[in-house]
Design a protein around this motif. Structure first.
Motif, mmCIF file in Angstrom:
data_model
loop_
_atom_site.group_PDB
_atom_site.id
_atom_site.type_symbol
_atom_site.label_atom_id
_atom_site.label_comp_id
_atom_site.label_asym_id
_atom_site.label_seq_id
_atom_site.Cartn_x
_atom_site.Cartn_y
_atom_site.Cartn_z
ATOM 1 N N ILE A 35 0.830 -1.208 0.000
ATOM 2 C CA ILE A 35 0.000 0.000 0.000
ATOM 3 C C ILE A 35 0.864 1.257 0.000
ATOM 4 C CG2 ILE A 35 -1.599 1.331 1.428
ATOM 5 C CD1 ILE A 35 -2.906 -1.295 2.201
ATOM 6 N N LYS A 36 1.937 1.241 0.753
ATOM 7 C CA LYS A 36 2.808 2.411 0.788
ATOM 8 C C LYS A 36 3.496 2.649 -0.548
ATOM 9 C CE LYS A 36 3.774 2.586 5.733
ATOM 10 N NZ LYS A 36 4.821 2.556 6.793
ATOM 11 N N LYS A 37 3.832 1.588 -1.266
ATOM 12 C CA LYS A 37 4.485 1.740 -2.563
ATOM 13 C C LYS A 37 3.509 2.181 -3.647
ATOM 14 C CE LYS A 37 8.220 -1.567 -1.744
ATOM 15 N NZ LYS A 37 8.853 -2.860 -2.163
ATOM 16 N N LEU A 38 2.261 1.709 -3.561
ATOM 17 C CA LEU A 38 1.282 2.040 -4.592
ATOM 18 C C LEU A 38 0.554 3.351 -4.324
ATOM 19 C CD1 LEU A 38 -0.335 -1.465 -5.244
ATOM 20 C CD2 LEU A 38 1.449 -0.326 -6.573
ATOM 21 N N SER A 39 0.296 3.660 -3.064
ATOM 22 C CA SER A 39 -0.529 4.824 -2.734
ATOM 23 C C SER A 39 0.222 5.936 -2.029
ATOM 24 C CB SER A 39 -1.719 4.385 -1.866
ATOM 25 O OG SER A 39 -2.461 3.378 -2.496
ATOM 26 N N GLY A 40 1.484 5.736 -1.693
ATOM 27 C CA GLY A 40 2.226 6.768 -0.988
ATOM 28 C C GLY A 40 2.359 6.452 0.486
ATOM 29 N N ASP A 58 1.636 8.268 3.020
ATOM 30 C CA ASP A 58 0.580 8.782 3.887
ATOM 31 C C ASP A 58 -0.603 7.829 3.997
ATOM 32 O OD1 ASP A 58 2.071 11.046 4.298
ATOM 33 O OD2 ASP A 58 1.125 12.169 2.657
ATOM 34 N N GLU A 59 -0.681 6.855 3.099
ATOM 35 C CA GLU A 59 -1.782 5.897 3.130
ATOM 36 C C GLU A 59 -1.500 4.821 4.172
ATOM 37 O OE1 GLU A 59 -5.570 5.141 1.749
ATOM 38 O OE2 GLU A 59 -4.207 6.687 1.004
#
Length: 219
Positions: free
Chosen positions: A126-131, A133-134
């Motif tokens: 999730i951090k790699k795909l959405s940044g 802050d997600e």
């Protein structure tokens, strides 16, 4: 809707606490050397047996008929007394069969590693795909839903529930700000940076159980 189990992982990726409620299969105890800390939960901690051959107890031998503490005779023969001829023998009453809850196929140490591995993989994805802050807070399958609450100190509170349950992240936060801070963080007898022992504090366990059972989603 119901709640199945609760896991707590520390900053070292160790499972330091476990508790369950409506689990269909009880967890299989962890094996020796499985990497599970002692005092995580009584049901899943490795069972250690110590036998000193030099110590003989009053009931170590079937021929020991005298209790060493009271002097009371506890047995007089190795075999049951033969019945007197002509007496009617009554059949011994049958004990009712005790149904045992089925056990999970995986030992608990492997189960805990799988749960933590899923959390770590999904969080990194999730951090790699959405940044950065997600945040990863939960995911759902056809049979269960996983909820995650992570503290600033690195502790991860993970709860498994029915797949139709709404988000229980607020419940995990209540466990952290309530029983966890009260009976674990503020307890001088509990080491917060130990890799040798879990946090199976009886006050924390009882308080967490009372909190969960008071929820509307708990049947």
């Amino acid at each position: 809707m119901t709640i199945y189990s609760l896991y707590i992982f520390d900053r070292h990726c160790n499972c330091v606490y476990y508790q369950d409620w409506h689990r269909a299969k009880r967890p299989k105890p962890a094996g020796e050397g499985g990497g599970i800390l002692p005092a995580v939960a009584h049901a899943i901690s490795p069972q250690t047996h110590y036998t000193d051959p030099s110590v003989q107890t009053a009931f170590a031998s079937p021929r020991n008929t005298l209790s060493s503490t009271s002097g009371v005779v506890v047995a007089v023969n190795n075999e049951p007394a033969s019945p007197l001829p002509g007496l009617l023998q009554m059949p011994a009453p049958q004990q009712p069969a005790v149904s045992q809850q089925p056990t999970s196929e995986l030992p608990f140490d492997e189960e805990a590693k799988l749960v933590y591995g899923v959390i770590l993989s999904l969080r990194n994805m999730i951090k790699k795909l959405s940044g950065r802050d997600e945040q990863f807070v939960n995911y759902r399958t056809s049979t269960y839903k996983l909820h995650l609450y992570e503290t600033l100190s690195g502790y991860k509170f993970v709860m498994l529930s029915d797949h139709n349950t709404d988000s229980l992240r607020f419940v995990l936060r209540q466990i952290y700000t309530g029983p966890f801070l009260e009976y674990v963080v503020r307890n001088p007898l509990v080491s917060m940076n130990s890799r040798e022992r879990g946090i199976d504090n009886e006050y924390f366990r009882a308080s967490t159980d009372r909190l969960i059972r008071g929820l509307s989603v708990f049947p």
